[in-house]
Design an enzyme around this catalytic site. Structure first.
Site, mmCIF file in Angstrom:
data_model
loop_
_atom_site.group_PDB
_atom_site.id
_atom_site.type_symbol
_atom_site.label_atom_id
_atom_site.label_comp_id
_atom_site.label_asym_id
_atom_site.label_seq_id
_atom_site.Cartn_x
_atom_site.Cartn_y
_atom_site.Cartn_z
ATOM 1 N N ARG A 154 -72.004 18.567 -25.973
ATOM 2 C CA ARG A 154 -71.700 19.209 -24.923
ATOM 3 C C ARG A 154 -73.077 20.274 -24.469
ATOM 4 N NH1 ARG A 154 -66.898 19.554 -27.777
ATOM 5 N NH2 ARG A 154 -65.243 18.194 -26.998
ATOM 6 N N LYS A 178 -65.115 22.916 -29.094
ATOM 7 C CA LYS A 178 -63.885 23.641 -28.382
ATOM 8 C C LYS A 178 -62.815 23.532 -29.159
ATOM 9 C CE LYS A 178 -64.207 21.164 -23.904
ATOM 10 N NZ LYS A 178 -63.427 20.154 -22.947
ATOM 11 N N HIS A 247 -73.848 16.031 -18.857
ATOM 12 C CA HIS A 247 -72.427 15.692 -19.614
ATOM 13 C C HIS A 247 -72.795 14.020 -19.690
ATOM 14 C CE1 HIS A 247 -68.773 16.757 -21.547
ATOM 15 N NE2 HIS A 247 -68.295 15.805 -20.721
ATOM 16 N N ARG A 250 -73.979 12.449 -22.544
ATOM 17 C CA ARG A 250 -73.023 12.391 -23.635
ATOM 18 C C ARG A 250 -72.144 11.258 -23.473
ATOM 19 N NH1 ARG A 250 -69.503 15.816 -27.071
ATOM 20 N NH2 ARG A 250 -67.305 15.749 -26.722
ATOM 21 N N HIS A 273 -63.868 15.127 -30.705
ATOM 22 C CA HIS A 273 -62.675 14.819 -30.018
ATOM 23 C C HIS A 273 -61.525 15.042 -31.213
ATOM 24 C CE1 HIS A 273 -64.353 12.312 -26.908
ATOM 25 N NE2 HIS A 273 -64.440 13.528 -26.243
ATOM 26 N N TYR A 282 -64.290 5.415 -23.520
ATOM 27 C CA TYR A 282 -65.411 4.712 -23.678
ATOM 28 C C TYR A 282 -65.158 3.377 -24.067
ATOM 29 C CZ TYR A 282 -67.175 9.726 -23.376
ATOM 30 O OH TYR A 282 -67.422 11.013 -23.026
#
Length: 307
Positions: A154, A178, A247, A250, A273, A282
């Site tokens: 990110r 995150k 982004h 990514r 993730h 994806y």
């Protein structure tokens, strides 16, 4: 007697010191909860189910589903805290239906040829740089984009990289994602490594002053906005009409790896993730890949039919 604003202050302190949430999450909570505080001030009972229900309806009138989902989550977590502290007789969310249909938007990617043109333009700008300042900017910009595309990180993760997070001896990068989750990625492409080494050598003194790996001309941490401006600049020079965001590198990283038959669980870990369901967006097959499959791999090609 405490007001809702007092409770919000206490809750944000709880999130900061007890839950150890990061600054961006705290800021988002503060914005969302202050918005509810302002809205509920016109009602007799700010913690009543009807007040919350009308607030949520009002959110749907103003914002896109993704934003509404975030604001509801912020408010729900706040009420859960009040319930935990026994400040509520009844949590209004226990009797609210907050489910709603949210459109599944496919991630926007950059075509392979456009990424190639983008990088080629950056290297051409470096070769033709007429001043030391221009050359330094090109060296830094190339390192930024090469790293974005090489790792799928990110933009916030890239700009937050410390000088100690990148080891160009082992070519490992420590990424803080995150939820304070860490992951280590290996850089394998020699051109990407070369771009990072060139940047590190050129900006060694600036990095030492700033502490962050990517720095601006004032020896401060490179901002997300600076990277967005940089991308727009080179996209224009490359003649790319598509609007490109950080982004999207990514998204392209993940999609192109899937098209190379890389297992989705490896991609999940590389993207950071926590759930495979997030990565599964994806798995849509690109038109080019779909055409290749149907033209070259369909079992009808193996049939010899007598006519």
């Amino acid at each position: 007697m405490n007001t809702i604003n007092d409770y919000i202050v206490n809750y944000l302190e709880y999130c900061q010191y007890r839950k150890r949430l990061d600054g961006k999450t705290l800021k988002a909570y503060q914005i969302d909860l202050k918005q509810y505080s302002a809205y509920s001030s016109e009602f007799l009972h700010c913690f009543a189910k009807d007040t919350v229900d009308q607030f949520i309806t009002n959110l749907h009138k103003q914002y896109k589903p993704k934003t509404v989902k975030r604001k509801i989550a912020s408010l729900k977590a706040f009420f859960h805290y009040l319930e935990y502290k026994q400040l509520l007789e009844e949590n209004p969310f226990s009797k609210l239906d907050i489910r709603f249909r949210e459109a599944k938007l496919l991630p926007k990617t950059i075509p392979f040829h456009a990424i190639q043109a983008f990088l080629s333009t950056m290297y051409a700008q470096k070769s033709s740089a007429r001043s030391e300042y221009k050359l330094r900017c090109c060296i830094r910009d190339i390192a930024v984009i090469e790293l974005l595309f090489a790792t799928g990180m990110r933009i916030s993760e890239l700009c937050s990289l410390k000088s100690t997070d990148i080891d160009l001896q082992s070519n490992n990068i420590l990424i803080y994602g995150k939820g304070a989750k860490e992951r280590i990625l290996q850089i394998g492409n020699p051109e990407v490594i070369s771009a990072l080494v060139s940047y590190q050598n050129t900006f060694e003194k600036d990095i030492a002053v700033c502490g962050y790996f990517f720095v601006n001309r004032l020896q401060h941490k490179l901002s997300d906005q600076s990277v967005r401006f940089m991308i727009n600049h080179y996209a224009g020079l490359a003649g790319i009409e598509q609007h490109i965001t950080p982004h999207m590198f990514r998204h392209s990283f993940a999609t192109l790896l899937l098209e190379q038959d890389v297992d989705i669980r490896y991609i999940q870990r590389m993207l950071g993730h926590s759930s495979i369901s997030t990565t599964e967006i994806y798995t849509h097959v690109s038109n080019a890949k779909q055409k290749d499959i149907l033209v070259h791999k369909h079992p009808r090609n193996l049939m010899d039919i007598n006519k």
